[in-house]
Design an enzyme around this catalytic site. Structure first.
Site, mmCIF file in Angstrom:
data_model
loop_
_atom_site.group_PDB
_atom_site.id
_atom_site.type_symbol
_atom_site.label_atom_id
_atom_site.label_comp_id
_atom_site.label_asym_id
_atom_site.label_seq_id
_atom_site.Cartn_x
_atom_site.Cartn_y
_atom_site.Cartn_z
ATOM 1 N N MET A 290 -18.185 2.779 -43.382
ATOM 2 C CA MET A 290 -18.564 3.615 -44.237
ATOM 3 C C MET A 290 -17.848 3.721 -45.573
ATOM 4 O O MET A 290 -18.182 3.949 -46.614
ATOM 5 C CB MET A 290 -18.748 5.247 -43.880
ATOM 6 C CG MET A 290 -19.996 5.309 -42.982
ATOM 7 S SD MET A 290 -20.448 6.957 -42.747
ATOM 8 C CE MET A 290 -21.058 7.486 -44.392
ATOM 9 N N TYR A 426 -27.164 9.765 -50.016
ATOM 10 C CA TYR A 426 -26.897 9.143 -48.868
ATOM 11 C C TYR A 426 -25.570 8.466 -48.768
ATOM 12 O O TYR A 426 -24.678 8.552 -49.793
ATOM 13 C CB TYR A 426 -27.974 7.873 -48.580
ATOM 14 C CG TYR A 426 -28.241 6.712 -49.355
ATOM 15 C CD1 TYR A 426 -27.117 6.325 -50.413
ATOM 16 C CD2 TYR A 426 -29.382 6.017 -49.454
ATOM 17 C CE1 TYR A 426 -27.508 5.103 -51.092
ATOM 18 C CE2 TYR A 426 -29.799 4.948 -50.412
ATOM 19 C CZ TYR A 426 -28.406 4.446 -51.227
ATOM 20 O OH TYR A 426 -28.845 3.457 -51.725
ATOM 21 N N GLU A 427 -25.028 8.060 -47.651
ATOM 22 C CA GLU A 427 -23.750 7.592 -47.440
ATOM 23 C C GLU A 427 -22.658 8.908 -47.513
ATOM 24 O O GLU A 427 -21.594 8.624 -47.866
ATOM 25 C CB GLU A 427 -23.374 6.380 -48.390
ATOM 26 C CG GLU A 427 -22.487 5.459 -47.494
ATOM 27 C CD GLU A 427 -22.992 4.653 -46.540
ATOM 28 O OE1 GLU A 427 -24.353 4.433 -46.388
ATOM 29 O OE2 GLU A 427 -22.057 4.590 -45.453
ATOM 30 N N GLY A 428 -23.108 9.996 -47.314
ATOM 31 C CA GLY A 428 -22.077 10.944 -47.314
ATOM 32 C C GLY A 428 -22.752 11.653 -48.827
ATOM 33 O O GLY A 428 -22.511 11.147 -49.966
ATOM 34 N N GLN A 433 -18.421 14.044 -50.268
ATOM 35 C CA GLN A 433 -17.255 13.115 -51.081
ATOM 36 C C GLN A 433 -16.406 14.152 -51.570
ATOM 37 O O GLN A 433 -15.023 13.806 -51.538
ATOM 38 C CB GLN A 433 -17.818 12.265 -52.051
ATOM 39 C CG GLN A 433 -19.148 11.258 -51.787
ATOM 40 C CD GLN A 433 -18.788 10.481 -50.600
ATOM 41 O OE1 GLN A 433 -17.602 10.048 -50.602
ATOM 42 N NE2 GLN A 433 -19.641 10.358 -49.666
#
Lengths: 569, 569
Positions: A290, A426-428, A433
């Site tokens: 990730m 998406y992807e956190g 973040q």
């Protein structure tokens, strides 16, 4: 108006702003010479301009569809994908041992940005495969590597990532998909996953799913999650896909954008899978993957920002409204000029941050130095959140530049905004973040951040004479955000998180100004990049002041607003 | 989660924040008593909750379509429209002489906001009719008024506005549609118009178009434009629609949002029209109508902000992710709390500005005082641009609160953002609003703005003891924006326009804080509105500092970035 690869910007940034020469001078990346770098970017840019950009609209207007259990992709996508694979562009950073080119991630980053700009829906496919290659490289057995990596790197097979379940989104630890040991050492995977990007594609021989699931009697939460490789077709020992695995695409989501990218609900009904990495070590394995994927998603935002900027500038140079001088088009209206200059300046800054991030990752790999790893870890959530925020903001400005035509779908400006919107999620999510930045990435007491801000200050001080106005403002802002950082690391997590989004943006503002200033210095204080830098520093950098106030407000005033207050209408 | 009319907020704002009591104490609006006001808002709120909100999704998923030359509206729209008309809600501010209720525009403004929140696609229809009623009331002959106004006010007929042509958007003066005199005193209208909202509807007996066109030998530009009333069916003397006029809907636009609102390309092929107002006086007539329409569009933004806020709060209170205390839902995460509190605080501020604007318009009408007219003129571009900017920003935050689900269309969060996006563009882009504010509305040397800022300062000073922190910040910000205003009016137009968008937002920030502070004062310095005010002042007001820097940057740095710089990639 079709997309043009921003080659001069990449060339300038790599040569003069983000220190790519340091990567080139390492032994590991000694093959990435100036000539090689140029050739790679020119070729990739050509592919994006000639092959990917032309299919982007069809990806929106003729969405991927599910028919007879199989995904059928948008018109032209299969051919475009094959061109990517044939050219060797799936993953130029992949390890040479398995057929990759072993190029720096910095080049992969530039290529990912261009592919995203040209056709984000399709680019998602190789980006997911890149993540899978990385995960397998780091955690899989030699046998699995030998079987899968060459196929993934060549693009014959594609990879997906299966994390989310309907009750487990940002809270990955809540997932319930199970993995039961079979007698032959494989596992039976049972469960349903949602939001699986490119969960199927008709144009490849195999689709390989990396699935997070729980082994029997595993501890609750994130500590009891393992990672499994679950291919659509079970390969024989020579890598020929044979028996169909017991998994299926249940449905496709109806999304705001990215219609060309099939987002699947996947069902695993005792599907055969192989454990990757340690039992209950799934989160660690996932994080490997990730991290770079986050940088990749940031580049998606930047790619869309570039595409939107080019589109808006072209429109503003063509559209005549009102009496103006110069070109006689709306670009002479001050408020329109403000919009397109903002787009350009924001894109440059976000791109520089992402490339500097990639350089840090390459340097960490090539040198093993902890400082580079810390720099990379610090920049990753910024690249992701800021890159995608800018992507969406710039795409929205692009709509505004087009006026009424921006609201008409045929123009294509709205598609860019719709497509890029999910990259903030998406992807956190970008909130996650920001929590990562102010929480985990400050667990060092802010050392990595302070070191970076010291570099900002040092560069600004060095330009006191040549570029006094600009460097003075950058130095002041760096000092203010440095003070803020020292204050922040003294706070409780709850207070840090209350201001985390503002902190991330404040730091990104200073870094953006830093790289703009670097460009101006490299240009000798005169030229297009100096003018854009002056614009950024005068107009966009000052936002950091308001952001600092938000960070300092902390959690108290925030939670004073009660749930009941929020519910009352 | 369905929409709930924000009645307590309206009640509080009218009673304690925006000075609606002054309107009520005028002779003209003496019937708008406290009881009457409450009854009106409760009834309108019920209509919005029970009748309009339920059809909003269908307006998105089953767009209006053109079939056999006629527009067929989305499922449920015809019935919902009839309920609006039957209840007398088309235009409560319409003149009693022609069947209207003659209520203050302030109440119309609140109702427009609620209708927009419930179903923006459909609300556009009565909002356009409101504009037509106003234009005819101000500029039409008694004969036309007697024939048309009762039908428009009752909702039997609807009204549209035809400005835009493919080469004439923001530059209205470039239009080429012609009007040739007929022998009977009518005119033959010849031309094509685009972006005509609700250019046709199957659920009314007649659709009346107000069309801007040029008479033969008229001067070029805006000075040669006249306004014509062109009905779909020519009414006989008793108001019965008879002969079909020679106009038609050519096509419908495929838009980012507002799918339930048919946006038509209209063709006039020697259609019969009646001149409204003076020959070549079309722009003046149009501006009468557009001024209030701009406030109406601002309310569309605010309505969507309210709807998005309610939706996000409900979701955040339901969704469980991660270990948190309190409700055990994501609303306990600081960054989520920040998002929903921002939505709430922004919506309140934008609503207060719009209602204060409406109060000023009502007061100008009731008293004839120039100060009220100047206040109304000043606030109108702010209500429009800031209300719609906030509408879109808040809707986008709403998507983010929903995480991955926000990107799935079924959730409905994305629809709100798509629908509201055009409000930043139509009825004069927000850039044009900002030019209006810093240009025409500062032609008085900034008098109206300075007078308003003095009120802000006076209120803040009055609360120095009771609310020291909050009032101090508001006073400081008011002083800074006051200084900025004095500086701005000394600048050339080109420099003003270079910072116009930032100036508008800076002023809106201070006004938002002013009304939040007023609410806190009215609440005695403790309670939900005081907590929200503290949040706004601590977190959102500080943005004005960065905006001031942008305004002061002026045009020089902006135009230093050349067209060539912008084109280079």
């Amino acid at each position: 108006m079709s997309y043009r690869a921003p080659l001069s910007d990449f060339g300038f940034l790599l040569s003069h702003v983000v220190g790519f020469d340091r990567v080139q001078s390492t032994e590991l990346f000694s093959e990435a010479t100036e000539d090689m770098t140029t050739a790679i970017l020119v070729e990739a840019g050509r592919l994006c301009e000639d092959v990917l950009a032309p299919v982007d609209r069809a990806g929106d207007t003729v969405p991927a569809r599910l028919d007879g259990g199989q995904v059928h992709s948008s018109p032209g996508f299969a051919e475009a994908y094959r061109a990517i694979a044939k050219g060797g562009w799936i993953c130029v950073a992949a390890p040479p041992a398995h057929g990759g080119m072993g190029l720096p991630l910095t080049l992969q980053t530039a290529i990912n940005e261009m592919m995203s700009a040209a056709c984000l829906s399709l680019q998602l496919n190789p980006m997911l495969t890149q993540g899978q290659i990385e995960a397998l490289e780091a955690h899989a057995s030699e046998e699995i590597k030998a079987l899968y990596l060459p196929k993934l790197i060549s693009g014959e097979w594609t990879g997906t990532m299966n994390l989310t379940e309907s009750g487990a989104g940002s809270d990955v630890g809540a997932l319930v998909t199970r993995a039961e040991p079979n007698e032959d050492g494989t596992y039976a995977i049972i469960g349903q996953k949602i939001y699986i990007t490119w969960g199927d594609a008709e144009f490849v021989d195999n689709v390989c799913h990396l699935v997070l699931a729980r082994l029997p009697d595993s501890p609750p939460g994130t500590k009891g999650i393992s990672l499994f490789l679950v291919p659509r077709h079970l390969p024989d020992a020579t890598g020929v896909p044979c028996a169909v695995n017991s998994l299926r695409v249940v449905s496709l989501e109806h999304k705001l954008g990215l219609h060309g990218s099939p987002t699947c609900v996947m069902e695993y009904d005792r599907a055969t899978g192989w454990l990757i990495g340690d039992e209950n070590g799934g989160m660690a394995a996932m994080f490997t993957m990730m991290n770079n994927a986050r940088l990749g998603v940031g580049c998606q935002g930047i790619g869309i920002a570039e595409a939107a900027t080019q589109k808006a500038v072209a429109f503003a140079l063509e559209r005549k409204q009102g009496r103006v001088g110069g070109t006689g088009t709306i670009i002479e209206h001050p408020d329109v000029r403000r919009m397109v200059a903002t787009m350009k300046a924001e894109t440059f800054a976000a791109r520089a941050i992402a490339l500097a991030n990639a350089v840090a990752i390459d340097m960490a790999r090539a040198t093993g130095e902890a400082e580079w790893a810390a720099r990379a870890a610090l920049l990753t959530p910024i690249s992701k959140a800021h890159g995608t925020d800018i992507g969406h903001e710039v795409a929205q400005i692009g709509i505004q530049v087009h006026g009424g035509m921006g609201y008409i779908e045929e123009t294509g400006a709205a598609q860019l905004a719709r497509d890029v919107r999910v990259t903030q999620i998406y992807e956190g999510t970008n909130g996650i973040q920001a929590m990562d930045l102010t929480g985990r990435k400050m667990a060092d007491g802010g050392r990595a951040a302070l070191a970076l801000l010291d570099e900002v200050t040092a560069q600004a001080e060095s330009a006191r004479v040549s570029l006094p106005a600009m460097s003075g403002r950058v130095a002041d802002a760096a000092r203010a955000v440095r003070d803020l950082t020292e204050w922040l690391v003294q706070q409780e997590l709850r207070d840090r998180f209350a201001g985390c989004t503002a902190y991330l943006r404040a730091l990104a503002r200073v870094l953006g100004a830093h790289f703009h200033l670097a460009a101006a210095i490299a240009e000798g204080g005169t030229g297009p990049r100096t003018r854009l830098a002056a614009f950024f520093v005068a107009r966009l950098l000052p936002e950091h002041g308001a952001l600092i106030a938000q960070v300092k407000a902390g959690a108290d005033g925030l939670f004073d607003v009660t749930v009941e207050d929020l519910e009352t209408t």
